[in-house]
Design a protein around this motif. Sequence first.
Motif, PDB file in Angstrom:
ATOM      1  N   ASN A  52      -7.667  -0.458  12.164  1.00  0.00           N
ATOM      2  CA  ASN A  52      -8.353   0.806  11.799  1.00  0.00           C
ATOM      3  C   ASN A  52      -8.059   1.498  10.514  1.00  0.00           C
ATOM      4  O   ASN A  52      -9.074   2.221   9.867  1.00  0.00           O
ATOM      5  N   TYR A  53      -6.879   1.410  10.116  1.00  0.00           N
ATOM      6  CA  TYR A  53      -6.447   1.858   8.740  1.00  0.00           C
ATOM      7  C   TYR A  53      -7.247   1.405   7.566  1.00  0.00           C
ATOM      8  O   TYR A  53      -7.647   1.700   6.666  1.00  0.00           O
ATOM      9  N   LEU A  54      -7.356  -0.262   7.765  1.00  0.00           N
ATOM     10  CA  LEU A  54      -8.040  -0.859   6.700  1.00  0.00           C
ATOM     11  C   LEU A  54      -9.441  -0.417   6.704  1.00  0.00           C
ATOM     12  O   LEU A  54     -10.085  -0.392   5.599  1.00  0.00           O
ATOM     13  N   ASP A  69       0.856  -1.219  -0.043  1.00  0.00           N
ATOM     14  CA  ASP A  69      -0.165  -0.066   0.003  1.00  0.00           C
ATOM     15  C   ASP A  69       0.770   1.306   0.103  1.00  0.00           C
ATOM     16  O   ASP A  69       1.617   1.410   0.934  1.00  0.00           O
ATOM     17  N   PRO A  70       0.950   2.054  -1.108  1.00  0.00           N
ATOM     18  CA  PRO A  70       1.726   3.171  -1.109  1.00  0.00           C
ATOM     19  C   PRO A  70       1.634   4.279  -0.246  1.00  0.00           C
ATOM     20  O   PRO A  70       2.030   5.379  -0.076  1.00  0.00           O
ATOM     21  N   TYR A  71      -0.015   4.219   0.190  1.00  0.00           N
ATOM     22  CA  TYR A  71      -0.379   5.662   1.280  1.00  0.00           C
ATOM     23  C   TYR A  71      -0.257   5.157   2.734  1.00  0.00           C
ATOM     24  O   TYR A  71      -0.486   6.120   3.466  1.00  0.00           O
ATOM     25  N   LEU A  72       0.198   4.030   3.183  1.00  0.00           N
ATOM     26  CA  LEU A  72       0.274   3.606   4.269  1.00  0.00           C
ATOM     27  C   LEU A  72       1.606   3.892   5.136  1.00  0.00           C
ATOM     28  O   LEU A  72       2.669   3.532   4.551  1.00  0.00           O
ATOM     29  N   MET A  73       1.595   4.466   5.934  1.00  0.00           N
ATOM     30  CA  MET A  73       3.052   5.109   6.633  1.00  0.00           C
ATOM     31  C   MET A  73       2.950   4.876   8.314  1.00  0.00           C
ATOM     32  O   MET A  73       1.986   5.430   8.749  1.00  0.00           O
ATOM     33  N   ARG A  74       3.774   4.368   8.829  1.00  0.00           N
ATOM     34  CA  ARG A  74       3.993   4.025  10.308  1.00  0.00           C
ATOM     35  C   ARG A  74       5.158   5.295  10.709  1.00  0.00           C
ATOM     36  O   ARG A  74       6.183   5.133  10.434  1.00  0.00           O
ATOM     37  N   ASN A  75       4.367   6.078  11.828  1.00  0.00           N
ATOM     38  CA  ASN A  75       5.200   7.021  12.145  1.00  0.00           C
ATOM     39  C   ASN A  75       6.179   6.734  13.423  1.00  0.00           C
ATOM     40  O   ASN A  75       6.023   5.573  13.801  1.00  0.00           O
ATOM     41  N   HIS A  76       6.689   7.641  13.933  1.00  0.00           N
ATOM     42  CA  HIS A  76       7.663   7.223  15.054  1.00  0.00           C
ATOM     43  C   HIS A  76       7.002   7.239  16.385  1.00  0.00           C
ATOM     44  O   HIS A  76       7.646   6.785  17.132  1.00  0.00           O
ATOM     45  N   LEU A  77       5.667   7.318  16.459  1.00  0.00           N
ATOM     46  CA  LEU A  77       4.865   7.043  17.478  1.00  0.00           C
ATOM     47  C   LEU A  77       4.143   5.692  17.533  1.00  0.00           C
ATOM     48  O   LEU A  77       3.776   5.287  18.443  1.00  0.00           O
ATOM     49  N   GLY A  78       4.392   4.961  16.383  1.00  0.00           N
ATOM     50  CA  GLY A  78       3.709   3.848  16.485  1.00  0.00           C
ATOM     51  C   GLY A  78       2.461   3.560  15.839  1.00  0.00           C
ATOM     52  O   GLY A  78       1.918   2.611  15.672  1.00  0.00           O
ATOM     53  N   THR A  79       1.807   4.810  15.482  1.00  0.00           N
ATOM     54  CA  THR A  79       0.585   4.847  14.997  1.00  0.00           C
ATOM     55  C   THR A  79       0.857   4.845  13.409  1.00  0.00           C
ATOM     56  O   THR A  79       1.865   5.018  12.513  1.00  0.00           O
ATOM     57  N   CYS A 135      -4.969  10.665   2.482  1.00  0.00           N
ATOM     58  CA  CYS A 135      -6.109  11.660   3.155  1.00  0.00           C
ATOM     59  C   CYS A 135      -5.569  12.375   4.244  1.00  0.00           C
ATOM     60  O   CYS A 135      -6.470  13.106   5.051  1.00  0.00           O
ATOM     61  N   LEU A 136      -4.366  12.145   4.765  1.00  0.00           N
ATOM     62  CA  LEU A 136      -3.881  12.734   5.847  1.00  0.00           C
ATOM     63  C   LEU A 136      -4.342  12.431   7.220  1.00  0.00           C
ATOM     64  O   LEU A 136      -4.702  13.522   7.766  1.00  0.00           O
ATOM     65  N   THR A 137      -4.572  11.159   7.456  1.00  0.00           N
ATOM     66  CA  THR A 137      -5.409  11.068   8.645  1.00  0.00           C
ATOM     67  C   THR A 137      -4.406  10.151   9.427  1.00  0.00           C
ATOM     68  O   THR A 137      -3.580   9.116   8.904  1.00  0.00           O
ATOM     69  N   LEU A 138      -4.756   9.972  10.644  1.00  0.00           N
ATOM     70  CA  LEU A 138      -4.142   9.048  11.697  1.00  0.00           C
ATOM     71  C   LEU A 138      -5.039   7.914  12.010  1.00  0.00           C
ATOM     72  O   LEU A 138      -6.095   7.935  12.449  1.00  0.00           O
ATOM     73  N   HIS A 139      -4.186   6.756  12.261  1.00  0.00           N
ATOM     74  CA  HIS A 139      -4.934   5.456  12.760  1.00  0.00           C
ATOM     75  C   HIS A 139      -4.161   4.804  13.941  1.00  0.00           C
ATOM     76  O   HIS A 139      -3.026   4.799  13.766  1.00  0.00           O
ATOM     77  N   THR A 140      -4.581   4.166  14.817  1.00  0.00           N
ATOM     78  CA  THR A 140      -4.253   3.511  15.815  1.00  0.00           C
ATOM     79  C   THR A 140      -3.541   2.258  15.493  1.00  0.00           C
ATOM     80  O   THR A 140      -2.549   1.750  16.163  1.00  0.00           O
ATOM     81  N   ASN A 141      -4.162   1.427  14.738  1.00  0.00           N
ATOM     82  CA  ASN A 141      -3.596   0.135  14.304  1.00  0.00           C
ATOM     83  C   ASN A 141      -3.816  -0.062  12.813  1.00  0.00           C
ATOM     84  O   ASN A 141      -4.536   0.564  12.156  1.00  0.00           O
ATOM     85  N   GLU A 142      -3.317  -1.198  12.527  1.00  0.00           N
ATOM     86  CA  GLU A 142      -3.712  -1.581  10.916  1.00  0.00           C
ATOM     87  C   GLU A 142      -5.166  -1.913  10.822  1.00  0.00           C
ATOM     88  O   GLU A 142      -5.801  -1.645   9.494  1.00  0.00           O
ATOM     89  N   LYS A 200     -15.798   6.375   2.401  1.00  0.00           N
ATOM     90  CA  LYS A 200     -15.979   6.966   1.087  1.00  0.00           C
ATOM     91  C   LYS A 200     -14.787   8.178   1.023  1.00  0.00           C
ATOM     92  O   LYS A 200     -14.540   8.330  -0.194  1.00  0.00           O
ATOM     93  N   LYS A 201     -14.267   8.552   2.216  1.00  0.00           N
ATOM     94  CA  LYS A 201     -13.092   9.711   1.979  1.00  0.00           C
ATOM     95  C   LYS A 201     -12.178   8.921   1.263  1.00  0.00           C
ATOM     96  O   LYS A 201     -11.411   9.801   0.248  1.00  0.00           O
ATOM     97  N   HIS A 202     -11.485   7.772   1.469  1.00  0.00           N
ATOM     98  CA  HIS A 202     -10.523   7.232   0.905  1.00  0.00           C
ATOM     99  C   HIS A 202     -10.795   6.797  -0.414  1.00  0.00           C
ATOM    100  O   HIS A 202      -9.906   7.032  -1.510  1.00  0.00           O
TER     101      HIS A 202
END
Length: 234
Positions: free
Chosen positions: A69-71, A44-54, A60-67, A77-79
């Motif tokens: 939630n991202y799925l 997935d080219p749009y998934l990135m794990r940051n330094h906080l582990g989220t 979409c420039l959104t944050l997700h707690t786990n995989e 509709k937004k994605h």
Amino acid sequence: MADRQNRVGSKFGGGGVSSTQQSERERKERLRELALETIDLAKDPYLMRNHLGTYECKLCLTLHTNEANYLSHTQGKKHQAGLARRAAMEAKLARQKGETDVMMPLKSALQSTRSASKVKIGRPGYEVSKSRDPQSNERCLTFELHYPELDDPKSRQPRHRFMSAYEQRVETPPDRNYQYLLVACDPYETVAFKIPNEPINRGEGKFVTNWDTTGKVFTLTLHFVEGQSASQEQ
């Protein structure tokens, strides 16, 4: 199965009335389970794990707690709307890139099976000049292509051919008012020049090619038949 018999509005022993929130949660859970089975997050080219582990969605420039939630987010509709906009933008850029009429690489044109696996040097340098024949007043085009890194110029003479607008797949829809002059010389990329689709004078001295093995320069000069269009010729 969820216990629904004690909900408000349900009869004893019945399944109960599912609230809107509960139905939405169950729908998202089903979508998440389906996504887990069909989507490879590693690609997935749009998934990135940051330094906080989220997890972040770069589209979409959104944050997700786990995989999971991202799925669930990717099925929303937004994605999906973001993916559609990105696809439309890339298609528009591809069309704009294909509209350049000076020079374009055509990967499949005039390439042999033997040369397809070799590394290409790149496009040759080129010069195009326009003039008119002083006697016949015919329009004249001269193409000069430079192949300075060619290692064996005596056995690798450039080749050329003409391609109709309906043969190429770079510009859509095809414009019957133009044709393409292709020049190939392995291991350089095959290139094409967009020229008017008009009859070319094949008479003596009117269509001339020259390959300078010392300077590694290929020259092609052509004349258009004056006052005659392609439709008149047919």
